[in-house]
Design an enzyme around this catalytic site. Sequence first.
Site, PDB file in Angstrom:
ATOM      1  N   ASP A 142       0.819  -1.210   0.000  1.00 35.75           N
ATOM      2  CA  ASP A 142       0.000   0.000   0.000  1.00 35.75           C
ATOM      3  C   ASP A 142       0.857   1.267   0.000  1.00 35.75           C
ATOM      4  O   ASP A 142       1.752   1.412   0.844  1.00 35.75           O
ATOM      5  CB  ASP A 142      -0.910  -0.017   1.239  1.00 35.75           C
ATOM      6  CG  ASP A 142      -1.848   1.157   1.287  1.00 35.75           C
ATOM      7  OD1 ASP A 142      -2.822   1.156   0.519  1.00 35.75           O
ATOM      8  OD2 ASP A 142      -1.585   2.081   2.094  1.00 35.75           O
ATOM      9  N   HIS A 155       5.192   5.131   6.692  1.00 42.28           N
ATOM     10  CA  HIS A 155       6.311   4.373   7.281  1.00 42.28           C
ATOM     11  C   HIS A 155       7.632   5.106   7.057  1.00 42.28           C
ATOM     12  O   HIS A 155       8.416   5.302   8.003  1.00 42.28           O
ATOM     13  CB  HIS A 155       6.362   2.973   6.646  1.00 42.28           C
ATOM     14  CG  HIS A 155       7.554   2.172   7.041  1.00 42.28           C
ATOM     15  ND1 HIS A 155       7.561   1.324   8.115  1.00 42.28           N
ATOM     16  CD2 HIS A 155       8.798   2.093   6.494  1.00 42.28           C
ATOM     17  CE1 HIS A 155       8.756   0.753   8.220  1.00 42.28           C
ATOM     18  NE2 HIS A 155       9.534   1.200   7.239  1.00 42.28           N
ATOM     19  N   GLU A 156       7.896   5.520   5.818  1.00 40.65           N
ATOM     20  CA  GLU A 156       9.170   6.206   5.516  1.00 40.65           C
ATOM     21  C   GLU A 156       9.236   7.554   6.229  1.00 40.65           C
ATOM     22  O   GLU A 156      10.306   7.951   6.715  1.00 40.65           O
ATOM     23  CB  GLU A 156       9.367   6.344   4.015  1.00 40.65           C
ATOM     24  CG  GLU A 156       9.437   5.020   3.244  1.00 40.65           C
ATOM     25  CD  GLU A 156      10.486   4.028   3.753  1.00 40.65           C
ATOM     26  OE1 GLU A 156      11.497   4.441   4.345  1.00 40.65           O
ATOM     27  OE2 GLU A 156      10.283   2.812   3.553  1.00 40.65           O
ATOM     28  N   HIS A 163      10.535   7.127   9.681  1.00 37.78           N
ATOM     29  CA  HIS A 163      11.999   7.116   9.822  1.00 37.78           C
ATOM     30  C   HIS A 163      12.537   8.534   9.966  1.00 37.78           C
ATOM     31  O   HIS A 163      13.395   8.803  10.816  1.00 37.78           O
ATOM     32  CB  HIS A 163      12.668   6.436   8.626  1.00 37.78           C
ATOM     33  CG  HIS A 163      12.449   4.968   8.560  1.00 37.78           C
ATOM     34  ND1 HIS A 163      12.627   4.123   9.642  1.00 37.78           N
ATOM     35  CD2 HIS A 163      12.071   4.176   7.521  1.00 37.78           C
ATOM     36  CE1 HIS A 163      12.370   2.883   9.286  1.00 37.78           C
ATOM     37  NE2 HIS A 163      12.029   2.884   7.995  1.00 37.78           N
ATOM     38  N   ASP A 205      12.953   0.667  12.134  1.00 42.84           N
ATOM     39  CA  ASP A 205      12.114  -0.447  11.706  1.00 42.84           C
ATOM     40  C   ASP A 205      11.846  -1.345  12.898  1.00 42.84           C
ATOM     41  O   ASP A 205      12.691  -1.482  13.790  1.00 42.84           O
ATOM     42  CB  ASP A 205      12.818  -1.259  10.614  1.00 42.84           C
ATOM     43  CG  ASP A 205      12.758  -0.580   9.256  1.00 42.84           C
ATOM     44  OD1 ASP A 205      11.677  -0.087   8.888  1.00 42.84           O
ATOM     45  OD2 ASP A 205      13.793  -0.547   8.571  1.00 42.84           O
TER      46      ASP A 205
END
Length: 187
Positions: A112, A119-120, A123, A129
Site C-alpha cells: 500500500d 512508514h518512511e 523514519h 524499523d
Amino acid sequence: MLVVALSWTVSQASAAPPPASVPASAPAPAAHTAAVVLTYDASGAAEFVDAVDKGAAVWNGSVENVRLKPAASGDRASIEILADDGWPRARTTSLGNGTIWMGRQAVDEGHDTVRIAAHELGHILGLPDMKPGPCSSLMSGASAGVECTNAQPDAGERAAVEDNFASAGASPAVYEPRLYQDRPVAA
C-alpha cells in the site's frame, strides 16, 4: 452568494474586581510549545504525490509536537521525496531531515502506497524499523505482508515521535544519520 455582516459595538469599560490570589502551592499552567514544522518536497515523487500527502496527514492527525507541510515553491524542504524503481527507503541526515524514495518495486508487489509513505516519514521522525512485526505496527513495514494497509502509527510509535519533538527547535543529544531500506524479511 453568502453575505456575512459584522457589527461592532463599543461599550464603556467598567472596572473588574482584582483577580483572586493564586495560592503558592497551585501548579503553574502548562506552557504550550509550538509544534516543530517540517516541510517536504514531493515534486520528484511522480505518481506517489497523493500517497505522500496522505502519509503526512496521518502523522499530522496522530501527533502534536511536529507538523509536516508541503514546502512552498522555491523553498528548501527538510524532506525530499523521490520516486524510483527500487524498494522504498529513507536516508536520514538528522532528526526531521532526509530523503525518502517511494520504491515502485514494493508497490508492484502489492504494498500500500499510503502505508509506505507514512512508514518512511516515520523514519524521518526518528523511528527505527520494527521487523518482523504485526500489521498494527506502522514501522513493521513490509514484514506485515502485502495484505496490510494500516498506515496509522501505534501508541508506542506516536509516543516516541512526541518525545523526539518534545522541545520545539531542540536537537536530540545523539542522532546518527542512517539509511533505512524497507525490504521484506527473508524467510
